[in-house]
Design a protein around this motif. Structure first.
Motif, PDB file in Angstrom:
ATOM      1  N   ASP A 100       7.642  -2.491  -0.570  1.00 32.94           N
ATOM      2  CA  ASP A 100       7.426  -1.830  -1.861  1.00 32.94           C
ATOM      3  C   ASP A 100       8.444  -2.298  -2.889  1.00 32.94           C
ATOM      4  O   ASP A 100       8.107  -2.545  -4.046  1.00 32.94           O
ATOM      5  N   ARG A 101       9.695  -2.423  -2.484  1.00 36.21           N
ATOM      6  CA  ARG A 101      10.758  -2.827  -3.413  1.00 36.21           C
ATOM      7  C   ARG A 101      10.674  -4.296  -3.807  1.00 36.21           C
ATOM      8  O   ARG A 101      10.939  -4.644  -4.955  1.00 36.21           O
ATOM      9  N   HIS A 102      10.351  -5.151  -2.854  1.00 35.61           N
ATOM     10  CA  HIS A 102      10.463  -6.586  -3.096  1.00 35.61           C
ATOM     11  C   HIS A 102       9.135  -7.303  -3.287  1.00 35.61           C
ATOM     12  O   HIS A 102       9.115  -8.397  -3.868  1.00 35.61           O
ATOM     13  N   LEU A 103       8.026  -6.730  -2.839  1.00 37.72           N
ATOM     14  CA  LEU A 103       6.728  -7.380  -2.977  1.00 37.72           C
ATOM     15  C   LEU A 103       5.791  -6.642  -3.929  1.00 37.72           C
ATOM     16  O   LEU A 103       4.938  -7.266  -4.551  1.00 37.72           O
ATOM     17  N   HIS A 104       5.930  -5.332  -4.017  1.00 36.68           N
ATOM     18  CA  HIS A 104       5.044  -4.511  -4.861  1.00 36.68           C
ATOM     19  C   HIS A 104       5.850  -3.503  -5.672  1.00 36.68           C
ATOM     20  O   HIS A 104       5.565  -2.297  -5.643  1.00 36.68           O
ATOM     21  N   PRO A 105       6.857  -3.951  -6.427  1.00 38.51           N
ATOM     22  CA  PRO A 105       7.728  -2.975  -7.097  1.00 38.51           C
ATOM     23  C   PRO A 105       7.019  -2.126  -8.150  1.00 38.51           C
ATOM     24  O   PRO A 105       7.441  -1.003  -8.412  1.00 38.51           O
ATOM     25  N   ASP A 106       5.938  -2.623  -8.728  1.00 39.12           N
ATOM     26  CA  ASP A 106       5.266  -1.870  -9.782  1.00 39.12           C
ATOM     27  C   ASP A 106       4.110  -1.005  -9.288  1.00 39.12           C
ATOM     28  O   ASP A 106       3.723  -0.054  -9.960  1.00 39.12           O
ATOM     29  N   ARG A 111       1.511   5.005  -0.293  1.00 41.75           N
ATOM     30  CA  ARG A 111       2.718   5.841  -0.368  1.00 41.75           C
ATOM     31  C   ARG A 111       2.621   6.891   0.720  1.00 41.75           C
ATOM     32  O   ARG A 111       1.557   7.439   0.961  1.00 41.75           O
ATOM     33  N   TRP A 112       3.715   7.170   1.384  1.00 43.14           N
ATOM     34  CA  TRP A 112       3.759   8.244   2.371  1.00 43.14           C
ATOM     35  C   TRP A 112       4.381   9.456   1.713  1.00 43.14           C
ATOM     36  O   TRP A 112       5.406   9.362   1.042  1.00 43.14           O
ATOM     37  N   ILE A 113       3.760  10.609   1.911  1.00 46.95           N
ATOM     38  CA  ILE A 113       4.266  11.863   1.380  1.00 46.95           C
ATOM     39  C   ILE A 113       4.937  12.610   2.537  1.00 46.95           C
ATOM     40  O   ILE A 113       4.335  12.822   3.586  1.00 46.95           O
ATOM     41  N   HIS A 114       6.168  12.991   2.327  1.00 50.81           N
ATOM     42  CA  HIS A 114       6.923  13.744   3.338  1.00 50.81           C
ATOM     43  C   HIS A 114       6.450  15.187   3.327  1.00 50.81           C
ATOM     44  O   HIS A 114       5.827  15.648   2.365  1.00 50.81           O
TER      45      HIS A 114
END
Length: 146
Positions: A100-106, A111-114
């Motif tokens: 998520d941070r490095h390949l799909h930052p936008d 998404r996982w919901i806690h």
């Protein structure tokens, strides 16, 4: 380049022998998401059927998943994670965070919901002091040689 005759002994290397390729980790992802049957796992991972069969057998032999018969004629199985398999969800959450941070930052694709209701932000912390592991873990033990 000479082949290393004395590779470092390491639990990371040992674990990668079992789950260290794409299809195995994607099978585990699908089981975490609740997909239990072969056809659904094949569809959602894109794994060729013969490779998927081999990975499922390997993961079962390693104690990461178990098969449960749901149809006798013909014999058909569902796959379920064992406790050892569920513990790999932490690894997948960290891999997803990196992606998520490095390949799909936008726009992360999933998404996982806690249970607290917020987006899961996985972090590796020391179980003793609570500080992030990246702040200074030092390897020790028989595989820690330099």
């Amino acid at each position: 380049m000479p082949k290393n005759a004395d590779p470092r002994e390491c639990s990371i290397a040992d674990t990668l022998q079992i789950v260290g390729e794409r299809w195995s980790l994607l099978v585990i992802r699908e089981l975490i998401y609740g997909v239990r049957r072969f056809d659904g796992i094949a569809r959602n991972t894109g794994a060729p059927r013969d490779i998927l069969t081999a990975r499922l057998r390997k993961l079962e032999a390693a104690g990461i998943l178990r098969r449960e018969l749901y149809s006798e004629r013909p014999a058909r199985y569902e796959y379920h994670l064992t406790q050892a398999g569920w513990e790999l969800s932490d690894v997948l959450a960290l891999l997803m965070r990196w992606g998520d941070r490095h390949l799909h930052p936008d726009d992360p694709p999933v998404r996982w919901i806690h249970t607290c209701g917020e987006h899961l932000q996985p972090e590796v912390v020391c179980g003793s002091c609570g500080r992030p592991a990246r702040e200074g873990a030092t390897p020790t033990g028989r595989g820690a040689r330099t």
